[in-house]
Design a protein around this motif. Sequence first.
Motif, PDB file in Angstrom:
ATOM      1  N   GLU A  85       2.669  16.797   7.882  1.00 23.17           N
ATOM      2  CA  GLU A  85       3.021  15.904   8.981  1.00 23.17           C
ATOM      3  C   GLU A  85       4.437  16.160   9.483  1.00 23.17           C
ATOM      4  N   GLU A  86       5.342  16.490   8.567  1.00 21.35           N
ATOM      5  CA  GLU A  86       6.739  16.751   8.946  1.00 21.35           C
ATOM      6  C   GLU A  86       7.244  17.974   8.174  1.00 21.35           C
ATOM      7  N   PRO A  87       6.824  19.177   8.570  1.00 21.34           N
ATOM      8  CA  PRO A  87       7.253  20.383   7.843  1.00 21.34           C
ATOM      9  C   PRO A  87       8.727  20.711   8.089  1.00 21.34           C
ATOM     10  N   SER A  88       9.369  21.232   7.048  1.00 23.36           N
ATOM     11  CA  SER A  88      10.755  21.704   7.173  1.00 23.36           C
ATOM     12  C   SER A  88      11.019  22.714   6.067  1.00 23.36           C
ATOM     13  N   GLU A  89      11.997  23.579   6.279  1.00 18.56           N
ATOM     14  CA  GLU A  89      12.330  24.606   5.287  1.00 18.56           C
ATOM     15  C   GLU A  89      12.856  23.973   4.003  1.00 18.56           C
ATOM     16  N   GLU A  90      13.624  22.901   4.140  1.00 24.66           N
ATOM     17  CA  GLU A  90      14.200  22.245   2.957  1.00 24.66           C
ATOM     18  C   GLU A  90      13.098  21.667   2.071  1.00 24.66           C
ATOM     19  N   VAL A  91      12.148  20.956   2.685  1.00 29.06           N
ATOM     20  CA  VAL A  91      11.056  20.358   1.917  1.00 29.06           C
ATOM     21  C   VAL A  91      10.177  21.454   1.311  1.00 29.06           C
ATOM     22  N   ALA A  92       9.950  22.540   2.070  1.00 28.79           N
ATOM     23  CA  ALA A  92       9.138  23.647   1.569  1.00 28.79           C
ATOM     24  C   ALA A  92       9.760  24.254   0.313  1.00 28.79           C
ATOM     25  N   LYS A  93      11.085  24.378   0.299  1.00 29.46           N
ATOM     26  CA  LYS A  93      11.774  24.942  -0.871  1.00 29.46           C
ATOM     27  C   LYS A  93      11.631  24.021  -2.083  1.00 29.46           C
ATOM     28  N   VAL A  94      11.758  22.705  -1.853  1.00 34.59           N
ATOM     29  CA  VAL A  94      11.611  21.735  -2.945  1.00 34.59           C
ATOM     30  C   VAL A  94      10.203  21.784  -3.516  1.00 34.59           C
ATOM     31  N   LEU A  95       9.199  21.856  -2.632  1.00 33.60           N
ATOM     32  CA  LEU A  95       7.803  21.897  -3.079  1.00 33.60           C
ATOM     33  C   LEU A  95       7.496  23.190  -3.824  1.00 33.60           C
ATOM     34  N   ASP A  96       8.113  24.277  -3.394  1.00 36.30           N
ATOM     35  CA  ASP A  96       7.930  25.560  -4.078  1.00 36.30           C
ATOM     36  C   ASP A  96       8.443  25.483  -5.515  1.00 36.30           C
ATOM     37  N   GLU A  97       9.609  24.898  -5.677  1.00 39.45           N
ATOM     38  CA  GLU A  97      10.188  24.767  -7.017  1.00 39.45           C
ATOM     39  C   GLU A  97       9.384  23.800  -7.887  1.00 39.45           C
ATOM     40  N   GLU A  98       8.880  22.726  -7.276  1.00 39.52           N
ATOM     41  CA  GLU A  98       8.097  21.757  -8.038  1.00 39.52           C
ATOM     42  C   GLU A  98       6.780  22.366  -8.516  1.00 39.52           C
ATOM     43  N   PHE A  99       6.200  23.258  -7.709  1.00 41.00           N
ATOM     44  CA  PHE A  99       4.979  23.959  -8.117  1.00 41.00           C
ATOM     45  C   PHE A  99       5.223  24.711  -9.426  1.00 41.00           C
ATOM     46  N   ASP A 100       6.366  25.395  -9.509  1.00 42.62           N
ATOM     47  CA  ASP A 100       6.699  26.146 -10.723  1.00 42.62           C
ATOM     48  C   ASP A 100       6.793  25.227 -11.932  1.00 42.62           C
ATOM     49  N   ARG A 101       7.405  24.057 -11.751  1.00 41.59           N
ATOM     50  CA  ARG A 101       7.559  23.134 -12.883  1.00 41.59           C
ATOM     51  C   ARG A 101       6.199  22.613 -13.371  1.00 41.59           C
ATOM     52  N   ILE A 102       5.308  22.316 -12.430  1.00 38.10           N
ATOM     53  CA  ILE A 102       4.014  21.745 -12.804  1.00 38.10           C
ATOM     54  C   ILE A 102       3.104  22.797 -13.428  1.00 38.10           C
ATOM     55  N   PHE A 103       3.077  23.985 -12.838  1.00 34.71           N
ATOM     56  CA  PHE A 103       2.101  24.994 -13.253  1.00 34.71           C
ATOM     57  C   PHE A 103       2.692  26.076 -14.161  1.00 34.71           C
ATOM     58  N   TRP A 104       3.828  25.768 -14.790  1.00 39.12           N
ATOM     59  CA  TRP A 104       4.383  26.663 -15.797  1.00 39.12           C
ATOM     60  C   TRP A 104       4.650  25.894 -17.093  1.00 39.12           C
ATOM     61  N   GLN A 105       4.045  24.714 -17.191  1.00 41.83           N
ATOM     62  CA  GLN A 105       4.271  23.878 -18.360  1.00 41.83           C
ATOM     63  C   GLN A 105       3.271  24.210 -19.475  1.00 41.83           C
ATOM     64  N   GLN A 106       3.654  23.869 -20.693  1.00 40.06           N
ATOM     65  CA  GLN A 106       2.796  24.046 -21.860  1.00 40.06           C
ATOM     66  C   GLN A 106       2.499  22.659 -22.434  1.00 40.06           C
ATOM     67  N   THR A 107       1.226  22.305 -22.507  1.00 38.23           N
ATOM     68  CA  THR A 107       0.845  20.982 -23.005  1.00 38.23           C
ATOM     69  C   THR A 107       0.466  20.999 -24.482  1.00 38.23           C
ATOM     70  N   GLY A 108       0.154  22.184 -25.021  1.00 39.47           N
ATOM     71  CA  GLY A 108      -0.326  22.270 -26.395  1.00 39.47           C
ATOM     72  C   GLY A 108      -1.845  22.300 -26.493  1.00 39.47           C
ATOM     73  N   TYR A 109      -2.531  21.905 -25.437  1.00 43.55           N
ATOM     74  CA  TYR A 109      -3.997  21.997 -25.388  1.00 43.55           C
ATOM     75  C   TYR A 109      -4.326  23.349 -24.758  1.00 43.55           C
ATOM     76  N   ARG A 110      -4.780  24.283 -25.603  1.00 45.40           N
ATOM     77  CA  ARG A 110      -4.861  25.685 -25.196  1.00 45.40           C
ATOM     78  C   ARG A 110      -5.712  25.905 -23.942  1.00 45.40           C
ATOM     79  N   GLU A 111      -6.904  25.313 -23.881  1.00 47.00           N
ATOM     80  CA  GLU A 111      -7.771  25.524 -22.714  1.00 47.00           C
ATOM     81  C   GLU A 111      -7.104  25.025 -21.433  1.00 47.00           C
ATOM     82  N   LEU A 112      -6.418  23.897 -21.521  1.00 50.18           N
ATOM     83  CA  LEU A 112      -5.708  23.371 -20.357  1.00 50.18           C
ATOM     84  C   LEU A 112      -4.563  24.283 -19.970  1.00 50.18           C
ATOM     85  N   ASP A 113      -3.819  24.774 -20.945  1.00 47.94           N
ATOM     86  CA  ASP A 113      -2.679  25.661 -20.658  1.00 47.94           C
ATOM     87  C   ASP A 113      -3.149  26.960 -20.004  1.00 47.94           C
ATOM     88  N   GLU A 114      -4.266  27.500 -20.483  1.00 47.34           N
ATOM     89  CA  GLU A 114      -4.805  28.720 -19.866  1.00 47.34           C
ATOM     90  C   GLU A 114      -5.229  28.465 -18.423  1.00 47.34           C
TER      91      GLU A 114
END
Length: 560
Positions: free
Chosen positions: A429-458
């Motif tokens: 709805e309101e795209p901007s380069e600043e928000v895009a950069k924040v979302l890019d970094e947040e993607f890394d944090r969410i999808f590079w985490q280790q939970t300890g549940y192997r199937e979920l981590d894979e």
Amino acid sequence: MNRQAIESKLEGLNIDLDKVDVEVRSGVSLLYNLIEDLSSTIRDIQAENQKLRDENNRLKGEQGKPDIKPKNNGNKEGNKDISSEQERNNDKDKEKNKRNREPKVGKIKKDRTEVCHVDKENLPSDAEFKGYDSVIVQDIKIETDNIEFQKEIYYSPSQKRTYRGEVPKGYEGEYGPNVKAMTIIMKYVCNMSEPKILEFFKNVGLYISGTTISNMLIKDKEIFHKEKEEIYKAGLRSTIYQQIDDTSARVNGENHYTHVVCNNLYTVYFTTKRKDRLTIIDVLRGFESRSFCFNAEAFRLLKELRVSNKVIKELELLQSDDKLNEDEVNKILDGIVNVEIGSITRVRILEATAIGAYRAETGAEVVKVLVCDDAPQFKLITEDLGLCWVHEGRHYKKLMPIISENKRKISLFLEQYWGYYKKLLRYQEEPSEEVAKVLDEEFDRIFWQQTGYRELDERILKTFAKKEEMLKVLKYPEIPLHNNGTELEARVQVRIRDVSLQTKTDEGTKAKDTFLSIIRTAKKLGVNAYKHISDRISRQFKMPDLSDIIRSKTEGLSPG
């Protein structure tokens, strides 16, 4: 203690691992993963055993286990719901899905007015007339409108020629335009089988045969085929992205595939024998004659498709921007004797050179971004690819842990997943380069985490590997985040298959694809499909072409 009781005990475990010693925590985590692995293996073995039993029974002339879908009464094994509608729906979607309670009286066409009189004998002497209380009752009449056309005949002795009056357009043959249009609507809107259409017509007094109904659905439909082509051209030009999906079809007893290409303005269907990359390119190019090119893009793709360096080096002498047809390419490959080109390598070369030629084409009809699921045949064809977040979310819903701690981890992760998805919706709805950069970094944090549940981590790591495609919306905010629209359109073909099973001829298959394309596009554009088809059958052409409506909705805008 049986397996079910053990699983029940395990589900009841509620150990807070954060409060346990590090070494113990590591050991418990390993045991949890081992239990989940064994549980998953048991489920797979049970499913395989059931398949073998069913096959054994069939070979003995008996029936296998009936495929009865269980009731969705919780998260018990076999009853798991992998739909993500509840999680992905935002507040705006919920508002749209609320029942439309707008008044309909003003929209209803009044065909006639009838006064309901009061019995004067029952009125008291002082009763005064105060007007009318208007009530509109909708009804329909189904009756024949058989016409006897008396065509005048004149004969000219001097010219030795007979002149004969002609019936109005649309009335050629034994049946009028309303019957012809109604047949198409009942088949492709109401999804009625041809025997049921025949039964309906006979019940209202028409004398008609099943063969005639079949001909009405298939024969002499060039006007509609041409309109489908124009719809597709206008649709490809309307946005920089296109959505694509496919579903199975049957043609004269053989398995085929119906491809669906669409955006928010149109939908078209194409049924083919295959669904490989070359076929997808054919679909995107409207089945124009295949074109191949040994250009720089093709050689880059040869490496990406893992064609051997020896073969690539042998082909480097052919590098050129010239376009070739399929026979010319195959003749060139047949003439190469220094290296062996197997069947798979040949296919990869054809795919790379076809994609190279497609990307080299100019014009607004070349698709820049393809939005789809993760099927391999859709990859590499277009400059950019956007993957469906709903499809990806289903993979997580398919995980079936039996340890309560692992269930909690999946639940917490899915909250992060769909929370991030809603942030992407707000970004659109309101795209901007600043928000895009924040979302890019947040993607890394969410999808590079280790939970300890192997199937979920894979599973999380697999999503991370698709980062570029999953975040294509940051580059093109106008593209949809999911492919549900295409799946809904594919479901139309599935319902047709459920009722009619198959088409018998190529001509019938083409007619089916054409009418589904016109009817589904008309619905998206708010056009009455029955009136539109009747207009074309009667040759009046008073209603605008659907392709013109698509162009008018994007007028003044460059594609996308």
